[in-house]
Design a protein around this motif. Structure first.
Motif, PDB file in Angstrom:
ATOM      1  N   PRO A  38      26.187  23.114 -25.320  1.00 37.56           N
ATOM      2  CA  PRO A  38      24.876  21.362 -24.463  1.00 37.56           C
ATOM      3  C   PRO A  38      24.185  21.601 -23.959  1.00 37.56           C
ATOM      4  N   GLU A  39      24.721  22.452 -22.443  1.00 31.59           N
ATOM      5  CA  GLU A  39      23.978  21.921 -21.682  1.00 31.59           C
ATOM      6  C   GLU A  39      22.196  22.398 -22.016  1.00 31.59           C
ATOM      7  N   MET A  40      22.683  23.068 -22.323  1.00 28.39           N
ATOM      8  CA  MET A  40      21.021  23.621 -23.175  1.00 28.39           C
ATOM      9  C   MET A  40      20.608  23.043 -24.238  1.00 28.39           C
ATOM     10  N   LEU A  41      21.150  22.156 -25.192  1.00 28.67           N
ATOM     11  CA  LEU A  41      20.837  21.388 -25.858  1.00 28.67           C
ATOM     12  C   LEU A  41      20.244  19.933 -24.935  1.00 28.67           C
ATOM     13  N   ILE A  42      20.326  19.777 -23.904  1.00 23.06           N
ATOM     14  CA  ILE A  42      20.462  18.519 -22.937  1.00 23.06           C
ATOM     15  C   ILE A  42      18.756  18.596 -21.864  1.00 23.06           C
ATOM     16  N   ALA A  43      19.105  20.256 -21.737  1.00 24.19           N
ATOM     17  CA  ALA A  43      17.945  20.358 -20.676  1.00 24.19           C
ATOM     18  C   ALA A  43      16.965  20.391 -21.482  1.00 24.19           C
ATOM     19  N   GLY A  44      16.879  21.616 -23.388  1.00 25.51           N
ATOM     20  CA  GLY A  44      16.030  21.407 -23.735  1.00 25.51           C
ATOM     21  C   GLY A  44      15.480  19.783 -23.979  1.00 25.51           C
TER      22      GLY A  44
ATOM     23  N   VAL B 263      18.365  27.689 -17.122  1.00 26.61           N
ATOM     24  CA  VAL B 263      19.223  27.629 -17.963  1.00 26.61           C
ATOM     25  C   VAL B 263      19.248  28.639 -18.816  1.00 26.61           C
ATOM     26  N   GLY B 264      18.729  29.403 -19.192  1.00 25.22           N
ATOM     27  CA  GLY B 264      19.001  30.520 -19.962  1.00 25.22           C
ATOM     28  C   GLY B 264      19.665  31.647 -19.165  1.00 25.22           C
ATOM     29  N   ALA B 265      19.113  32.155 -18.673  1.00 24.67           N
ATOM     30  CA  ALA B 265      20.214  32.567 -17.629  1.00 24.67           C
ATOM     31  C   ALA B 265      21.930  32.360 -16.916  1.00 24.67           C
TER      32      ALA B 265
ATOM     33  N   SER C 227      12.019  17.949 -23.661  1.00 24.43           N
ATOM     34  CA  SER C 227      10.942  18.029 -24.470  1.00 24.43           C
ATOM     35  C   SER C 227      10.482  16.235 -24.098  1.00 24.43           C
ATOM     36  N   GLY C 228      11.185  15.899 -23.670  1.00 20.00           N
ATOM     37  CA  GLY C 228      10.276  14.338 -22.977  1.00 20.00           C
ATOM     38  C   GLY C 228       9.894  14.521 -22.497  1.00 20.00           C
ATOM     39  N   ALA C 229       9.467  15.809 -21.447  1.00 16.98           N
ATOM     40  CA  ALA C 229       8.098  16.068 -20.167  1.00 16.98           C
ATOM     41  C   ALA C 229       6.892  15.906 -21.211  1.00 16.98           C
ATOM     42  N   LEU C 230       7.162  16.919 -22.484  1.00 12.57           N
ATOM     43  CA  LEU C 230       6.307  17.703 -22.864  1.00 12.57           C
ATOM     44  C   LEU C 230       5.669  16.098 -23.741  1.00 12.57           C
ATOM     45  N   GLU C 231       6.305  15.306 -23.825  1.00  8.40           N
ATOM     46  CA  GLU C 231       5.426  14.069 -24.591  1.00  8.40           C
ATOM     47  C   GLU C 231       4.454  14.217 -23.857  1.00  8.40           C
ATOM     48  N   VAL C 232       5.080  13.532 -22.662  1.00 11.70           N
ATOM     49  CA  VAL C 232       4.192  12.987 -21.601  1.00 11.70           C
ATOM     50  C   VAL C 232       2.816  13.852 -21.192  1.00 11.70           C
ATOM     51  N   LEU C 233       3.087  15.389 -21.474  1.00 11.26           N
ATOM     52  CA  LEU C 233       1.983  15.984 -20.761  1.00 11.26           C
ATOM     53  C   LEU C 233       1.164  16.103 -22.192  1.00 11.26           C
ATOM     54  N   ARG C 234       1.624  16.025 -23.117  1.00 12.32           N
ATOM     55  CA  ARG C 234       0.888  16.337 -24.137  1.00 12.32           C
ATOM     56  C   ARG C 234      -0.368  16.045 -23.816  1.00 12.32           C
ATOM     57  N   PRO C 235      -0.557  14.642 -23.987  1.00  7.10           N
ATOM     58  CA  PRO C 235      -2.099  14.229 -24.488  1.00  7.10           C
ATOM     59  C   PRO C 235      -3.321  15.111 -22.948  1.00  7.10           C
ATOM     60  N   LEU C 236      -2.551  15.275 -21.968  1.00  6.12           N
ATOM     61  CA  LEU C 236      -2.811  15.599 -20.927  1.00  6.12           C
ATOM     62  C   LEU C 236      -3.965  16.871 -20.600  1.00  6.12           C
ATOM     63  N   LEU C 237      -2.017  17.637 -21.686  1.00  5.49           N
ATOM     64  CA  LEU C 237      -3.162  19.919 -22.174  1.00  5.49           C
ATOM     65  C   LEU C 237      -3.904  19.533 -23.181  1.00  5.49           C
TER      66      LEU C 237
ATOM     67  N   LEU D 174      17.198  21.448 -15.090  1.00  2.00           N
ATOM     68  CA  LEU D 174      18.568  21.373 -15.431  1.00  2.00           C
ATOM     69  C   LEU D 174      19.585  21.396 -15.886  1.00  2.00           C
ATOM     70  N   VAL D 175      20.508  20.498 -15.010  1.00  6.98           N
ATOM     71  CA  VAL D 175      21.495  19.608 -15.338  1.00  6.98           C
ATOM     72  C   VAL D 175      21.306  18.043 -16.539  1.00  6.98           C
ATOM     73  N   GLY D 176      19.963  18.222 -16.912  1.00  5.15           N
ATOM     74  CA  GLY D 176      19.946  18.116 -18.950  1.00  5.15           C
ATOM     75  C   GLY D 176      19.928  15.954 -18.194  1.00  5.15           C
ATOM     76  N   ASN D 177      18.989  15.784 -17.188  1.00  3.35           N
ATOM     77  CA  ASN D 177      19.147  14.598 -16.385  1.00  3.35           C
ATOM     78  C   ASN D 177      17.595  13.568 -17.591  1.00  3.35           C
ATOM     79  N   ALA D 178      17.786  13.301 -18.167  1.00  3.25           N
ATOM     80  CA  ALA D 178      15.738  12.688 -19.362  1.00  3.25           C
ATOM     81  C   ALA D 178      14.946  12.275 -18.443  1.00  3.25           C
ATOM     82  N   PRO D 179      16.173  10.727 -17.921  1.00  2.11           N
ATOM     83  CA  PRO D 179      15.137  10.211 -17.656  1.00  2.11           C
ATOM     84  C   PRO D 179      14.455  10.336 -15.868  1.00  2.11           C
ATOM     85  N   ALA D 180      15.021  10.954 -15.324  1.00  2.00           N
ATOM     86  CA  ALA D 180      15.080  11.347 -13.870  1.00  2.00           C
ATOM     87  C   ALA D 180      13.572  12.008 -14.629  1.00  2.00           C
ATOM     88  N   VAL D 181      14.399  13.721 -15.134  1.00  2.00           N
ATOM     89  CA  VAL D 181      12.599  14.065 -15.712  1.00  2.00           C
ATOM     90  C   VAL D 181      11.060  13.938 -16.112  1.00  2.00           C
ATOM     91  N   LEU D 182      11.324  12.316 -16.858  1.00  2.00           N
ATOM     92  CA  LEU D 182      10.182  11.923 -16.773  1.00  2.00           C
ATOM     93  C   LEU D 182      10.364  10.977 -16.254  1.00  2.00           C
TER      94      LEU D 182
END
Ligand code: B12
Length: 211
Positions: free
Chosen positions: A63-69, A51-53, A73-83, A15-23
């Motif tokens: 900008p908030e939508m962008l950093i959340a997105g 975020v959309g709401a 996306s960073g998390a998705l890269e980690v999940l990609r091979p597993l999915l 929600l706050v776009g903290n990419a390192p914490a999300v990873l």
């Protein structure tokens, strides 16, 4: 950390776009044995919905939508091979792109990952794909299915424009068309439904051809 804390943390930090914490939380969740789908559908996607709401209410801006997105996306890269790690054999060729005028690609990328996991060969044309580019790519790759992704009510008319371009090029009967994206009805707007529908449509078409 408990699984609940991981999910809450993932929701809040996306929600706050903290990419390192999300990873970090994504890796921690996986390390604890949580499934990639759980992280996706119970934390990451609901967070982007929030975020959309907030954007709609005027509490968040682009900008908030962008950093959340980006965090998602960073998390998705980690999940990609597993999915995608099902080892399924190729069931068909899927050509995918976000329509002209639209830069949203997270949903499209997620659908691609799920399709790959289900055994589709996916050719991704990226974002802002003009009708002529879809036509040229269909001619080049001869996909079984072509997917148009759109996230704005203003870019949804591109579905029709793309279909018109396919008709004009004499390609409409050669491919199955699927559409998706945030403003598209719930029935289609879900990555796992997309995979199921893709397989069903392909089967139906094969039985028609073989009949
Ligand atoms: C992140 C985001 C952005 C990011 C995009 C980053 C990126 N790389 O994608 C940025 C900041 C760039 C952005 C910009 C804009 N955005 Co925006 N964005 C979002 C947000 C918050 C999340 C979208 C997302 O990724 N969701 C998560 C994914 C996983 O879900 P999904 O997109 O629904 O995808 C699923 C399905 O749709 C489906 N699917 C997707 N594609 C396909 C294709 C096929 C073939 C199939 C079968 C299925 C399928 O499967 C996916 C997985 O389940 C949404 C809010 C929302 N509620 O969606 C707004 C939202 C889409 N954006 C919106 C707006 C208005 C804009 C801007 C116009 C803002 C502005 N004033 O500039 C611009 C437009 C830029 C452009 N020309 O495209 C509005 C659209 C409103 C409308 N109805 O038109 C939304 C809904 C926010 C809101 N509530 O107002 N945005």
């Amino acid at each position: 950390m408990t699984p609940e804390e991981i999910l809450k943390g993932l929701f809040d930090e996306t929600l706050v776009g903290n990419a390192p914490a999300v990873l970090e939380l994504t890796n921690a969740g996986l390390g604890m044995g949580m499934g990639p789908e759980t992280l996706l559908f119970e934390a990451l996607i609901p967070s982007l919905e929030e975020v959309g709401a907030r954007f709609e209410r005027g509490d968040f801006f682009v900008p908030e939508m962008l950093i959340a997105g980006r965090a998602m996306s960073g998390a998705l890269e980690v999940l990609r091979p597993l999915l995608a790690a099902t080892g399924a054999q190729t069931v068909g060729k899927f050509l995918m792109g976000t329509v002209k005028g639209d830069v949203h690609d997270i949903g499209k990328n997620l659908v691609n990952i799920m399709l790959e996991g289900a055994g589709f060969e996916v050719i991704d044309l990226g974002v802002q794909v003009a009708p002529e580019k879809f036509v040229a790519a269909i001619e080049e790759h001869s996909p079984d299915i072509v997917g148009f992704s759109a996230f704005l009510t203003t870019t949804m008319p591109m579905f029709k424009a793309n279909i018109n371009a396919l008709e004009k090029a004499g390609l409409r009967d050669k491919v199955i068309v699927m559409v998706g994206g945030a403003p598209v009805t719930q029935e289609y707007a879900n990555a796992s439904t997309a995979v199921r529908r893709a397989k069903e449509l392909l089967q139906k078409r094969c039985s028609m051809v073989n009949a």
